[in-house]
Design an enzyme around this catalytic site. Structure first.
Site, mmCIF file in Angstrom:
data_model
loop_
_atom_site.group_PDB
_atom_site.id
_atom_site.type_symbol
_atom_site.label_atom_id
_atom_site.label_comp_id
_atom_site.label_asym_id
_atom_site.label_seq_id
_atom_site.Cartn_x
_atom_site.Cartn_y
_atom_site.Cartn_z
ATOM 1 N N CYS A 78 2.814 -0.410 -4.738
ATOM 2 C CA CYS A 78 1.607 -0.563 -3.921
ATOM 3 C C CYS A 78 0.441 0.074 -4.657
ATOM 4 C CB CYS A 78 1.799 0.041 -2.528
ATOM 5 S SG CYS A 78 1.962 1.824 -2.557
ATOM 6 N N ALA A 79 -0.682 0.250 -3.979
ATOM 7 C CA ALA A 79 -1.882 0.736 -4.679
ATOM 8 C C ALA A 79 -1.738 2.185 -5.111
ATOM 9 C CB ALA A 79 -3.106 0.564 -3.785
#
Ligand SMILES: [Fe+2]
Length: 383
Positions: A78-79
């Site tokens: 994810c980020a």
């Protein structure tokens, strides 16, 4: 919903890099939103990736279990890290083994530098390439005797400093081939912290507000007692000041003028129409005067397929004249169209990055990280 963080392992960006360069099979579940995923993702020859946004998984992962393979390692991305830990835990609870998450997410991925030895220089010198694999930036360290020069340093300058320290060499020069628009240069910061001289082409420095040494064709930069020389070659087009470097008569550091599979774009300072002729002249005339046996070392790569042995990105100049499509557009009008029309999107925050590299703005570390997210996009062809 109960979770047990001890059930899932984190994978560092360094470990992921080793897997990619070692061509190990890996399945990536990327849980960022679709737009971010389409803009920029982790790639590798043996990597299979599926994008399922996190918000679709808040109620559980039961519906996607059949999409997650059991015969390979699975990495959730994810980020920043948080959502990927949650999803990796869910998958583990549902019986999936061999699941991990990416430590620090895409932010950490963007910042990892992998040092790769390119080759030997005369009198025992060495040239290394630092592959910023997540973003596609390439920087270089030339070592000779007890001295080093760094070319196109990125913002994570501590990596170069500790690499030089381990080899007991002093960084004497930091050089930027041009004013970068896709990433924040570490050249000036590195020069300040090491006492090195910072070099920049003056034609790119009209608005630069700090002191720099003028990188011009008459400047020969020497590294070490064995006099490995770095000879600048003016090669405008990507920017008006773009300057290539010939190192030890063996290597041609092309900056963003020439890549292995593409060529530089002339539009990142808003002057594509003015600079396209310069780019043509650099690629079709100036470089032609150089030895075909020079090894081209660019400042970027665009795709994982450009990564060679151990991650090295390089090619013989003569081979590029045969195989690089950007060097084989004989018709000038077609060349002009290819480098000014249908270009990929411009790099994220490229104007703000230019202002920072001119010394006119001072974003915080966190702001700098945000500005740099995404691929480099300095070539005329996107992925
Ligand atoms: Fe560039």
């Amino acid at each position: 919903m109960t979770t047990n963080p001890s059930q899932v392992r984190g994978m560092t960006a360094a470990a992921l890099t080793k897997k990619i360069l070692g061509n190990q099979p890996l399945f990536i579940l990327d849980v960022r939103n679709e737009a971010d995923f389409n803009d920029w993702k982790i790639e590798g020859k043996q990597i299979q990736t599926v994008n399922i946004p996190y918000f679709e998984l808040l109620d559980g992962v039961e519906n996607i279990l059949d999409q997650i393979p059991d015969d390979r390692e699975v990495l959730v991305v994810c980020a920043k890290e948080g959502s990927s830990i949650f999803v990796a835990e869910q998958l583990t609870e549902q019986g999936k083994v061999n699941v991990s998450f990416l430590n620090g997410g895409m932010k950490a991925w963007s910042e990892h530098l992998e040092p790769v030895k390119v080759g030997e220089l005369k009198d025992g010198g060495t040239i290394y390439q630092f592959v910023r694999i997540g973003k596609g930036c390439l920087s270089y360290m030339v070592i000779s005797g007890d001295e080093a020069a760094i070319i196109d340093a990125v913002r994570m300058t501590e990596v170069y400093e500790s690499f030089a320290h381990d080899r007991r060499v002093l960084i004497k020069h930091t050089i930027d081939t041009h004013l970068h628009a896709d990433h924040i240069s570490g050249g000036r910061k590195l020069a300040e912290s090491t006492g090195a001289s910072y070099w920049l082409p003056p034609k790119d420095a009209d608005e630069v507000v700090f002191f720099y040494h003028k990188l011009g064709q008459s400047s020969t930069i020497t590294v070490g007692k064995s006099t490995i020389s770095i000879q600048p070659v003016y090669s405008p087009g990507h920017t008006i000041g773009s300057t290539s470097l010939i190192v030890d008569d063996q290597y041609l550091l092309t900056g963003d003028s020439l890549f292995v599979q593409s060529i530089g774009r002339p539009d990142l300072a808003g002057k594509a129409e003015d600079w396209v002729g310069d780019l043509r002249n650099t690629l079709y005339n100036r470089y032609k005067l150089l030895s075909e046996d020079l090894t081209v070392l660019p400042a970027h790569f665009g795709q994982a397929t450009e990564l060679g042995d151990g991650g090295k990105v390089s090619a013989r100049l003569g081979d590029l004249y045969r195989m690089n499509p950007g060097l084989n557009i004989q018709d000038e009008a077609k060349f002009r169209a290819a480098v000014t029309e249908s270009l990929p999107p411009q790099p994220n925050a490229y104007e703000a990055i230019r202002q920072t590299n001119m010394g006119k703005t001072f974003p915080s570390d966190e702001e700098q990280r945000e500005m740099e997210l995404g691929p480099n996009r300095c070539a005329i062809h996107d992925k």
